[in-house]
Design a protein around this motif. Sequence first.
Motif, PDB file in Angstrom:
ATOM      1  N   GLU A   1      56.479  19.103 -21.673  1.00 34.14           N
ATOM      2  CA  GLU A   1      55.754  18.266 -22.651  1.00 34.14           C
ATOM      3  C   GLU A   1      55.317  17.005 -21.910  1.00 34.14           C
ATOM      4  O   GLU A   1      56.160  16.310 -21.336  1.00 34.14           O
ATOM      5  CB  GLU A   1      56.660  17.954 -23.841  1.00 34.14           C
TER       6      GLU A   1
ATOM      7  N   ILE B   1      52.074  15.344 -35.333  1.00 34.48           N
ATOM      8  CA  ILE B   1      52.574  14.849 -36.616  1.00 34.48           C
ATOM      9  C   ILE B   1      53.262  13.488 -36.457  1.00 34.48           C
ATOM     10  O   ILE B   1      53.365  12.719 -37.417  1.00 34.48           O
ATOM     11  CB  ILE B   1      53.520  15.892 -37.273  1.00 34.48           C
TER      12      ILE B   1
ATOM     13  N   SER C   1      51.560  10.560 -37.944  1.00 35.05           N
ATOM     14  CA  SER C   1      51.369  10.486 -39.400  1.00 35.05           C
ATOM     15  C   SER C   1      52.397   9.533 -40.025  1.00 35.05           C
ATOM     16  O   SER C   1      53.579   9.567 -39.679  1.00 35.05           O
ATOM     17  CB  SER C   1      51.530  11.882 -40.001  1.00 35.05           C
TER      18      SER C   1
ATOM     19  N   GLU D   1      53.207   9.492 -43.232  1.00 37.82           N
ATOM     20  CA  GLU D   1      53.983  10.145 -44.304  1.00 37.82           C
ATOM     21  C   GLU D   1      53.931  11.658 -44.168  1.00 37.82           C
ATOM     22  O   GLU D   1      52.869  12.232 -43.976  1.00 37.82           O
ATOM     23  CB  GLU D   1      53.415   9.752 -45.674  1.00 37.82           C
TER      24      GLU D   1
ATOM     25  N   LYS E   1      56.392  16.590 -18.147  1.00 38.69           N
ATOM     26  CA  LYS E   1      55.355  16.849 -17.146  1.00 38.69           C
ATOM     27  C   LYS E   1      54.158  17.511 -17.807  1.00 38.69           C
ATOM     28  O   LYS E   1      54.311  18.270 -18.775  1.00 38.69           O
ATOM     29  CB  LYS E   1      55.903  17.774 -16.057  1.00 38.69           C
TER      30      LYS E   1
ATOM     31  N   THR F   1      50.230  24.086 -27.030  1.00 37.72           N
ATOM     32  CA  THR F   1      49.650  22.773 -26.700  1.00 37.72           C
ATOM     33  C   THR F   1      48.832  22.173 -27.849  1.00 37.72           C
ATOM     34  O   THR F   1      48.272  21.077 -27.700  1.00 37.72           O
ATOM     35  CB  THR F   1      48.799  22.868 -25.419  1.00 37.72           C
ATOM     36  N   GLY F   2      48.748  22.872 -28.960  1.00 35.53           N
ATOM     37  CA  GLY F   2      48.161  22.283 -30.169  1.00 35.53           C
ATOM     38  C   GLY F   2      46.708  21.876 -30.039  1.00 35.53           C
ATOM     39  O   GLY F   2      45.894  22.551 -29.397  1.00 35.53           O
TER      40      GLY F   2
ATOM     41  N   CYS G   1      47.296  18.115 -46.079  1.00 34.84           N
ATOM     42  CA  CYS G   1      48.418  17.186 -45.839  1.00 34.84           C
ATOM     43  C   CYS G   1      48.379  16.012 -46.812  1.00 34.84           C
ATOM     44  O   CYS G   1      49.400  15.616 -47.365  1.00 34.84           O
ATOM     45  CB  CYS G   1      48.373  16.614 -44.424  1.00 34.84           C
TER      46      CYS G   1
ATOM     47  N   GLY H   1      51.172  28.082 -32.830  1.00 32.75           N
ATOM     48  CA  GLY H   1      50.774  26.798 -33.418  1.00 32.75           C
ATOM     49  C   GLY H   1      49.266  26.607 -33.503  1.00 32.75           C
ATOM     50  O   GLY H   1      48.497  27.575 -33.530  1.00 32.75           O
ATOM     51  N   ASP H   2      48.852  25.357 -33.527  1.00 32.44           N
ATOM     52  CA  ASP H   2      47.453  25.020 -33.790  1.00 32.44           C
ATOM     53  C   ASP H   2      46.464  25.579 -32.772  1.00 32.44           C
ATOM     54  O   ASP H   2      45.267  25.634 -33.040  1.00 32.44           O
ATOM     55  CB  ASP H   2      47.288  23.492 -33.832  1.00 32.44           C
TER      56      ASP H   2
HETATM   57  C1  LIG Z   1      47.506  12.369 -38.744  1.00 29.95           C
HETATM   58  C2  LIG Z   1      48.024  13.781 -38.993  1.00 29.95           C
HETATM   59  C3  LIG Z   1      48.711  14.036 -40.166  1.00 29.95           C
HETATM   60  C4  LIG Z   1      49.207  15.299 -40.413  1.00 29.95           C
HETATM   61  N1  LIG Z   1      49.919  15.514 -41.550  1.00 29.95           N
HETATM   62  C5  LIG Z   1      50.497  16.702 -41.766  1.00 29.95           C
HETATM   63  C6  LIG Z   1      51.311  16.917 -42.907  1.00 29.95           C
HETATM   64  O1  LIG Z   1      51.506  16.013 -43.742  1.00 29.95           O
HETATM   65  N2  LIG Z   1      51.875  18.145 -43.056  1.00 29.95           N
HETATM   66  C7  LIG Z   1      51.694  19.169 -42.162  1.00 29.95           C
HETATM   67  O2  LIG Z   1      52.268  20.237 -42.356  1.00 29.95           O
HETATM   68  N3  LIG Z   1      50.909  19.000 -41.090  1.00 29.95           N
HETATM   69  C8  LIG Z   1      50.305  17.804 -40.859  1.00 29.95           C
HETATM   70  N4  LIG Z   1      49.502  17.626 -39.758  1.00 29.95           N
HETATM   71  C9  LIG Z   1      49.220  18.780 -38.890  1.00 29.95           C
HETATM   72  C10 LIG Z   1      50.382  19.062 -37.904  1.00 29.95           C
HETATM   73  O3  LIG Z   1      50.705  17.864 -37.217  1.00 29.95           O
HETATM   74  C11 LIG Z   1      50.005  20.150 -36.921  1.00 29.95           C
HETATM   75  O4  LIG Z   1      49.603  21.318 -37.604  1.00 29.95           O
HETATM   76  C12 LIG Z   1      51.189  20.512 -36.015  1.00 29.95           C
HETATM   77  O5  LIG Z   1      51.679  19.361 -35.358  1.00 29.95           O
HETATM   78  C13 LIG Z   1      50.797  21.538 -34.961  1.00 29.95           C
HETATM   79  O6  LIG Z   1      51.900  21.756 -34.146  1.00 29.95           O
HETATM   80  P1  LIG Z   1      51.746  22.368 -32.669  1.00 29.95           P
HETATM   81  O7  LIG Z   1      53.109  22.416 -32.117  1.00 29.95           O
HETATM   82  O8  LIG Z   1      50.943  23.601 -32.713  1.00 29.95           O
HETATM   83  O9  LIG Z   1      50.846  21.333 -31.847  1.00 29.95           O
HETATM   84  P2  LIG Z   1      50.931  19.691 -31.602  1.00 29.95           P
HETATM   85  O10 LIG Z   1      51.676  19.089 -32.692  1.00 29.95           O
HETATM   86  O11 LIG Z   1      49.541  19.361 -31.356  1.00 29.95           O
HETATM   87  O12 LIG Z   1      51.801  19.619 -30.286  1.00 29.95           O
HETATM   88  C14 LIG Z   1      51.282  19.991 -29.043  1.00 29.95           C
HETATM   89  C15 LIG Z   1      52.035  19.252 -27.958  1.00 29.95           C
HETATM   90  O13 LIG Z   1      51.620  19.759 -26.690  1.00 29.95           O
HETATM   91  C16 LIG Z   1      51.534  18.689 -25.771  1.00 29.95           C
HETATM   92  N5  LIG Z   1      50.595  19.065 -24.713  1.00 29.95           N
HETATM   93  C17 LIG Z   1      49.262  19.304 -24.858  1.00 29.95           C
HETATM   94  N6  LIG Z   1      48.732  19.674 -23.667  1.00 29.95           N
HETATM   95  C18 LIG Z   1      49.758  19.676 -22.765  1.00 29.95           C
HETATM   96  C19 LIG Z   1      49.846  19.962 -21.362  1.00 29.95           C
HETATM   97  N7  LIG Z   1      48.767  20.340 -20.658  1.00 29.95           N
HETATM   98  N8  LIG Z   1      51.045  19.849 -20.752  1.00 29.95           N
HETATM   99  C20 LIG Z   1      52.157  19.468 -21.449  1.00 29.95           C
HETATM  100  N9  LIG Z   1      52.134  19.178 -22.775  1.00 29.95           N
HETATM  101  C21 LIG Z   1      50.946  19.289 -23.425  1.00 29.95           C
HETATM  102  C22 LIG Z   1      51.047  17.503 -26.611  1.00 29.95           C
HETATM  103  O14 LIG Z   1      51.424  16.272 -25.990  1.00 29.95           O
HETATM  104  C23 LIG Z   1      51.770  17.741 -27.940  1.00 29.95           C
HETATM  105  O15 LIG Z   1      52.984  17.043 -28.016  1.00 29.95           O
HETATM  106  C24 LIG Z   1      48.978  16.363 -39.473  1.00 29.95           C
HETATM  107  C25 LIG Z   1      48.264  16.109 -38.312  1.00 29.95           C
HETATM  108  C26 LIG Z   1      47.789  14.830 -38.063  1.00 29.95           C
HETATM  109  C27 LIG Z   1      47.018  14.565 -36.782  1.00 29.95           C
END
Ligand SMILES: Cc1cc2nc3c(=O)[nH]c(=O)nc-3n(C[C@H](O)[C@H](O)[C@H](O)COP(=O)(O)OP(=O)(O)OC[C@H]3O[C@@H](n4cnc5c(N)ncnc54)[C@H](O)[C@@H]3O)c2cc1C
Length: 313
Positions: A32, A40, A43, A45, A79, A110-111, A136, A281-282
């Motif tokens: 990470e 998240i 956010s 709330e 990293k 990586t979302g 959300c 994930g995303d």
């Molecule tokens: C402002 C905001 C409010 C939200 N509110 C809600 C809510 O109320 N309820 C809800 O259910 N969802 C909410 N969401 C959506 C939710 O945050 C996402 O759906 C969720 O976080 C996706 O999770 P993920 O693990 O797929 O990706 P992410 O949360 O995007 O995590 C990906 C991680 O990968 C890391 N990364 C990326 N590229 C690299 C790389 N090359 N090397 C190493 N690390 C890397 C990033 O630093 C990050 O930490 C919200 C989103 C936002 C932006």
Amino acid sequence: MLELAIIGGGPAGLSAGLYATRGGLKDVVMFEKGMPGGQITSSSEMENYPGVAEVKSGFDFMMPWQEQCFRFGLKHEMKEVVCIKKVGNHFSIMLSDNTEVESKAVIVATGGSPKKSGVKGEDVFWGKGVSSCATCDGFFYKGKEVAILGGGDSAIEEAIYLAKICSKVSVIHRRNAFRASPITVERAKAVPNIEFLTPYGIEEIVGNEKDGVSGLRLKHLESGEEKSIAIACLFVLIGYQVNNAVLKQENGSSICALSEFGEAIVNLKMETNVPGLFVAGDLRLDAPKQVVCAAADGATAALGAIEYIEHHK
Ligand SMILES: Cc1cc2nc3c(=O)[nH]c(=O)nc-3n(C[C@H](O)[C@H](O)[C@H](O)COP(=O)(O)OP(=O)(O)OC[C@H]3O[C@@H](n4cnc5c(N)ncnc54)[C@H](O)[C@@H]3O)c2cc1C
């Protein structure tokens, strides 16, 4: 060689780490680039994770996740991963410090991030009346007037969703025509509390620090006429950028199949078309972009990775 490398420490990566370590994998490292927690954590709330009745900030909500994973043996390396390559029957993970790590299986989590508009006031009021997620945050504006910026499918679909919760939804779009499918636009036009404001641009999001957003200053893009509308929240729905850079290869191709929008194509086990490579994930195709869904994807991918490693001993 690692048994499993997890790229990304958001809800998907952390859940994958939990399930992989509790499932018996020994050498599991989560790469990470920042602090674990994911998007998240920005956010203010978070109130829609099943079973968590207390409303918490995204940061507070995510803190116990990493503690829980580390307890079962997940290792975190702060990293950045640059690229993942398949070499024979294992993977090579290239890091930004020019080192290389080998792993039997990889979960990429990586979302992504919602695109911002750059409109005046957007950064000031982000999380305080400017949002990128109707699912959300829509409920916080129950019975109030809100606006959407955007003209694609998600913008129009979210307008229909918000119209069931909010008293009025103004859809602001810089063109008269929409990128959204005509049938979706027709459905939205039939909803009495959705108003279309086209071709309008937003000049400024107005409000104050204490109460958040109170309205928008708009400009008609053909006549130049200006007007103001009162709203409690602006939803900026102009697109989503997936973080798929780690999947890209030196020749410009991708290690696994991607959709036209760059999302990884996976099956119900979060398997890509490359054996041993999972995406959760995303970043994956059709992700609902919710924490609960990303967490479920991570768990599913980890169970798949355990099975894969077992069968390839
Ligand atoms: C402002 C905001 C409010 C939200 N509110 C809600 C809510 O109320 N309820 C809800 O259910 N969802 C909410 N969401 C959506 C939710 O945050 C996402 O759906 C969720 O976080 C996706 O999770 P993920 O693990 O797929 O990706 P992410 O949360 O995007 O995590 C990906 C991680 O990968 C890391 N990364 C990326 N590229 C690299 C790389 N090359 N090397 C190493 N690390 C890397 C990033 O630093 C990050 O930490 C919200 C989103 C936002 C932006």
